[in-house]
Design a protein around this motif. Structure first.
Motif, short mmCIF file in Angstrom:
data_model
loop_
_atom_site.label_atom_id
_atom_site.label_comp_id
_atom_site.label_asym_id
_atom_site.label_seq_id
_atom_site.Cartn_x
_atom_site.Cartn_y
_atom_site.Cartn_z
N ASP A 115 0.84 -1.19 0.00
CA ASP A 115 0.00 0.00 0.00
C ASP A 115 0.88 1.25 0.00
OD1 ASP A 115 -1.77 2.03 0.47
OD2 ASP A 115 -2.39 1.33 2.46
N LEU A 173 1.42 3.44 3.02
CA LEU A 173 2.32 3.06 4.12
C LEU A 173 3.65 3.78 3.98
CD1 LEU A 173 1.61 -0.76 4.39
CD2 LEU A 173 0.90 1.05 5.95
N THR A 190 12.52 -0.12 7.36
CA THR A 190 11.50 -0.38 8.38
C THR A 190 10.12 -0.66 7.80
OG1 THR A 190 11.00 1.96 8.60
CG2 THR A 190 12.65 1.07 10.10
N VAL A 191 9.88 -0.28 6.56
CA VAL A 191 8.54 -0.51 5.99
C VAL A 191 8.60 -1.41 4.75
CG1 VAL A 191 6.49 0.58 5.02
CG2 VAL A 191 7.71 1.69 6.89
N PRO A 220 10.55 -5.14 5.39
CA PRO A 220 9.78 -6.13 6.17
C PRO A 220 8.48 -6.54 5.50
CG PRO A 220 10.12 -4.10 7.43
CD PRO A 220 10.86 -3.94 6.16
N LEU A 221 7.83 -5.60 4.83
CA LEU A 221 6.52 -5.94 4.26
C LEU A 221 6.61 -6.67 2.92
CD1 LEU A 221 4.45 -2.81 5.31
CD2 LEU A 221 4.35 -5.11 6.23
N ARG A 223 5.16 -11.82 11.68
CA ARG A 223 3.89 -11.44 12.28
C ARG A 223 3.34 -10.21 11.56
NH1 ARG A 223 2.21 -10.54 18.10
NH2 ARG A 223 3.82 -8.96 18.15
N GLY A 224 2.06 -10.24 11.23
CA GLY A 224 1.42 -9.05 10.67
C GLY A 224 1.70 -8.81 9.20
N VAL A 225 2.67 -9.55 8.62
CA VAL A 225 2.93 -9.39 7.19
C VAL A 225 2.14 -10.46 6.47
CG1 VAL A 225 4.71 -9.38 5.42
CG2 VAL A 225 5.25 -8.67 7.75
N ASN A 229 -7.41 4.93 4.80
CA ASN A 229 -7.39 3.54 5.27
C ASN A 229 -6.48 3.39 6.50
OD1 ASN A 229 -4.93 3.94 4.10
ND2 ASN A 229 -5.04 2.22 2.69
N ALA A 236 -3.55 3.41 7.16
CA ALA A 236 -2.16 3.11 6.82
C ALA A 236 -1.28 2.88 8.04
CB ALA A 236 -1.57 4.23 5.94
N LEU A 237 -1.81 2.12 9.01
CA LEU A 237 -0.96 1.71 10.14
C LEU A 237 0.02 0.66 9.62
CD1 LEU A 237 -3.66 1.42 12.93
CD2 LEU A 237 -1.96 3.22 12.63
N PHE A 238 1.23 0.64 10.19
CA PHE A 238 2.20 -0.36 9.75
C PHE A 238 1.78 -1.71 10.29
CE2 PHE A 238 4.70 3.67 10.28
CZ PHE A 238 4.70 3.97 8.94
N PRO A 239 1.39 -2.65 9.42
CA PRO A 239 0.76 -3.88 9.90
C PRO A 239 1.71 -4.79 10.68
CG PRO A 239 1.15 -4.01 7.54
CD PRO A 239 1.50 -2.61 7.96
N HIS A 240 3.03 -4.60 10.48
CA HIS A 240 3.98 -5.50 11.13
C HIS A 240 4.51 -4.91 12.44
CE1 HIS A 240 6.08 -2.53 8.84
NE2 HIS A 240 7.26 -2.90 9.28
N TYR A 273 6.84 5.58 15.75
CA TYR A 273 7.57 5.62 14.48
C TYR A 273 8.17 7.00 14.16
CZ TYR A 273 8.94 4.36 9.77
OH TYR A 273 9.68 4.10 8.65
N LEU A 288 -1.05 -5.88 17.44
CA LEU A 288 -0.80 -5.46 16.06
C LEU A 288 -2.06 -4.79 15.53
CD1 LEU A 288 1.03 -8.58 14.59
CD2 LEU A 288 2.02 -6.35 15.12
#
Ligand SMILES: Nc1ncnc2c1ncn2[C@@H]1O[C@H](COP(=O)(O)OP(=O)(O)O)[C@@H](O)[C@H]1O
Ligand SMILES: [Mg+2]
Lengths: 285, 373
Positions: free
Chosen positions: A177, A180, A197-198, A201-202, A280-282, B92, B94-98, B107, B139
């Motif tokens: 996205d 992000l 950092t973004v 990892p994603l 986690r979360g990815v 949306n 846009a929080l960092f999902p990880h 951050y 999370l």
């Protein structure tokens, strides 16, 4: 009314050709390989696990296996390092540049491995493009040895396998996205920090998928390993070939094949499982 | 009045002659806007009118094709987004999902190389403010929509921004939660005293939250006014029907202060309509400015279609002899006999000074609106 059983078997009908092919071309040879590896000697004179013990207790064989796995890891890492800038440029480009980059990435896949490998021999050889260029520019005094070296082999394999890495990485970057990275930028992050950092990892699921593909492809790349690496670098594919065709020791080469296959698939599954556990979360895809 | 509680620490913002085009699409044209420090502005307009483009230009994600952006009087077009100190809340989130809730809020502070102890203190303070301290280790995917939104706001506010931009922040929430969040976020923004621009296509949201509303249509500003002024004195037909509900009735100017409606009666507006006799006009009358009356000069005959009770008010819909739909909104408590479907009723305009007059014929306007939405 059609009975349920008939219905289910009708649905399976279209997969039958594939199932037959899978059985004939994969399951049966694998079973034969297992059987052959269990013979005590090349004369097939009795069953035993001696071929496997021979491998485990032989430092040379162990070294060949670890060198081969290491080659796969190194090539996959090199491809990963090259793929990210390429993928970032791709995502930032307009439609025309994207088509061009896709074409350039896919090009190697459209030519045969033998042709690509010979191209590298032409580039790296004693009278190859690099040596003649460096010599005529006066930068080198004597031709350097590039062909038949570990580094030359890594280089050629990296280029040849790059598409396997670039495509999954581009795919996960495209699915990232854009808000992000914008959010990170708005919060004051530098480009490097946003990447580390973004973005990284994603997009790790794509990177890991690509790494595993290249790892498996490079470790098993018999033609390129043999032609660019030369006879002095012995790796599992050529070792197996030599034991089977040269020495005619079919049980040992069958055992080597199975051990190599298990090692490569074992690493693929282990890395896959670890990444699912720790990302986690990815969302892995 | 709420402003008095806190000190104003936001930037003032000026947009001068901003224009932006994506290829052949003109997204923004001649935008001039001044926002005072600490003010809460709503940017209201239909989908595709350029709201997000405008926020992206202010935030620095997009360089305008022309015009100036000024913070506290100084031009900032050359300053990249990561040095503008703007808190942005995305549509949306846009929080960092990880990253955990804590790390999301931290951050911006980490990006500024803030000392660890300070980061912890600030994040805990922010999480306390939004009542999310218990969720620090979760999370984003493990939170509800309202919680995610609060975290997104906390993340934006944690960097002590000079300007907060919220892009349709409530559109993903269900209706009940939306009102709660509107109140909560408005009070948070006011407590912080930060200049804020909230983008919305929901006029109720704009009316309930903002000090002033900027109405945007097709990349141009149609009106900038207080919520009351916008409702009572819309500058265009577009605004009169975009802000709240209204009835549009066609007519023709007969005298300087009179309009003969197609629906029948001649209306005395009590002021000059400032148009020549014979000019076709459209008048806009709010549903609550119409009452049931008796047959007399100026009353509009309608055939009742239906009556819908909506909590405190009931809305009756009728149709005039000229075929125009009319809505009447009444307080339900009053012992007025309920109009029956099919009956003829006579409608009177309660306060003619609150009727707006426009030149655009209704049909053209309706077509134009359908195209733009
Ligand atoms: N990146 C882009 N490329 C091309 N056109 C765009 C882009 N972003 C927005 N637009 C166009 O600009 C106009 C305004 O879009 P936007 O600012 O997103 O509207 P809103 O946020 O009010 O819905 C629309 O017509 C949209 O299609
Ligand atoms: Mg938008």
């Amino acid at each position: 009314m059609v009975p349920a059983g008939t219905n289910a078997s009708r649905q399976l009908l279209p997969v039958i050709p594939l199932a037959v092919l899978f059985l004939a071309a994969f399951v049966l040879p694998l079973a034969a390989l297992v059987l052959v590896s269990l013979f005590r000697d090349p004369q097939f004179s009795g069953l035993s696990l001696v071929q496997y013990l021979r491998f485990i207790s032989d430092p040379f064989s162990l070294k060949v296996l670890s060198d081969t796995l290491w080659l796969g890891a190194e090539v996959a890492l090199a491809a990963l390092v090259l793929a990210y800038p390429l993928a970032l440029v791709y995502v930032a480009s307009g439609p025309f540049m994207r088509t061009l980059i896709t074409f350039l990435i896919m090009l190697p896949l459209l030519t045969s491995t033998v042709v690509r490998t010979f191209a590298w021999i032409v580039i790296l050889g004693r009278d190859g493009i690099i040596n003649s260029a460096m010599l005529s520019l006066g930068l080198w005094q004597a031709p350097a040895r590039l062909l038949y070296t570990w580094e030359g082999m890594v280089l050629a394999l990296t280029q040849i396998q790059l598409p396997l890495m670039a495509l999954p990485v581009i795919n996960s970057l495209l699915r990232l996205d854009g808000n992000l990275t914008r959010a990170a930028e708005g919060l004051g992050a530098s480009r490097a920090r946003i990447f580390l950092t973004v973005i990284l990892p994603l997009t790790l699921p794509g990177a890991i998928a690509g790494w595993l593909l290249v790892f498996a492809a490079a470790a098993t790349a018999f033609i390129t390993q043999t032609l660019v690496g030369g006879g002095r670098i012995i790796l599992m594919p050529s070792y197996i070939y030599q034991q089977a065709v040269g020495v005619q020791d079919w049980p040992f080469s069958a055992a080597l094949s199975l051990i190599f296959t298990l090692a490569v698939t074992g690493i693929v599954f282990a890395v896959g499982a670890l990444s699912r556990r720790y990302l986690r979360g990815v969302d892995a895809a | 009045m709420e402003l008095a509680l806190s000190d104003v620490r936001g930037h003032s913002l000026d947009l001068n002659g901003i224009g932006h085009a994506f290829g052949a699409t003109v997204a923004l044209d001649e935008i001039n806007l001044t926002v005072a420090a600490g003010e809460l502005i709503a940017l209201l307009g239909p989908s595709g009118c350029g709201k997000t483009t405008m926020l992206q230009i202010i935030a620095g994600f997009l360089r305008p094709s022309k015009g100036e952006v000024r913070f506290d009087g100084a031009r900032v077009e050359h300053i990249p987004a990561n040095r503008r100190r703007i808190g942005m809340v995305f549509q949306n989130y846009a929080l960092f999902p990880h990253l955990t809730v804590f790390e999301n809020v931290a951050y911006g502070l980490r990006a500024r190389k803030t000392a660890n102890a300070e980061v912890t203190a600030k994040v805990e303070q922010m999480l306390g403010l939004i009542q999310m301290a218990a969720f620090a280790r979760r999370l984003p995917g493990e939170l509800s929509g309202g919680q995610q939104q609060r975290v997104a706001l906390a993340r934006a506010l944690a960097i002590d921004p000079g300007l907060v931009l919220l892009d349709e922040p409530f559109s993903a929430l269900d209706k009940n939660l939306r009102l709660d969040m509107q109140i909560e976020i408005k009070s948070l923004l006011k407590t912080f005293g930060v200049t804020s621009i909230i983008v919305t296509h929901d006029q109720e949201e704009a009316l309930s939250m903002a000090d002033r509303i900027v109405v945007l249509n097709k990349g141009r500003i149609e009106q900038i006014d207080s919520p009351d002024a916008l409702y009572d004195r819309p500058a265009s037909l577009f605004i009169s029907s975009f802000i709240g509900h209204t009835n549009l009735l066609r007519g023709t100017v007969t005298e300087t202060d009179r309009v003969l409606l197609d629906a029948g009666p001649e209306i005395d507006l009590g002021r000059s309509v400032q148009r020549r006799r014979g000019t076709p006009v459209t008048i806009s009358v709010r549903p609550e400015n119409i009452a049931f009356g008796t047959e007399r000069p100026g009353a509009i005959p309608v055939t009742i279609r239906t009556t819908v009770p909506l909590g405190a008010v009931s809305v009756t819909e009728g149709v005039t002899t000229s075929g125009e739909a009319v809505k009447i909104s009444q307080a339900r408590a009053a012992g007025i006999a309920k109009a029956q479907a099919g009956e003829t009723a006579w409608l009177a305009i309660t306060d003619t000074s609150r009727v707006s007059i426009f030149s655009t014929p209704v049909d053209d306007f309706t077509k134009h609106q359908q195209r733009s939405v």
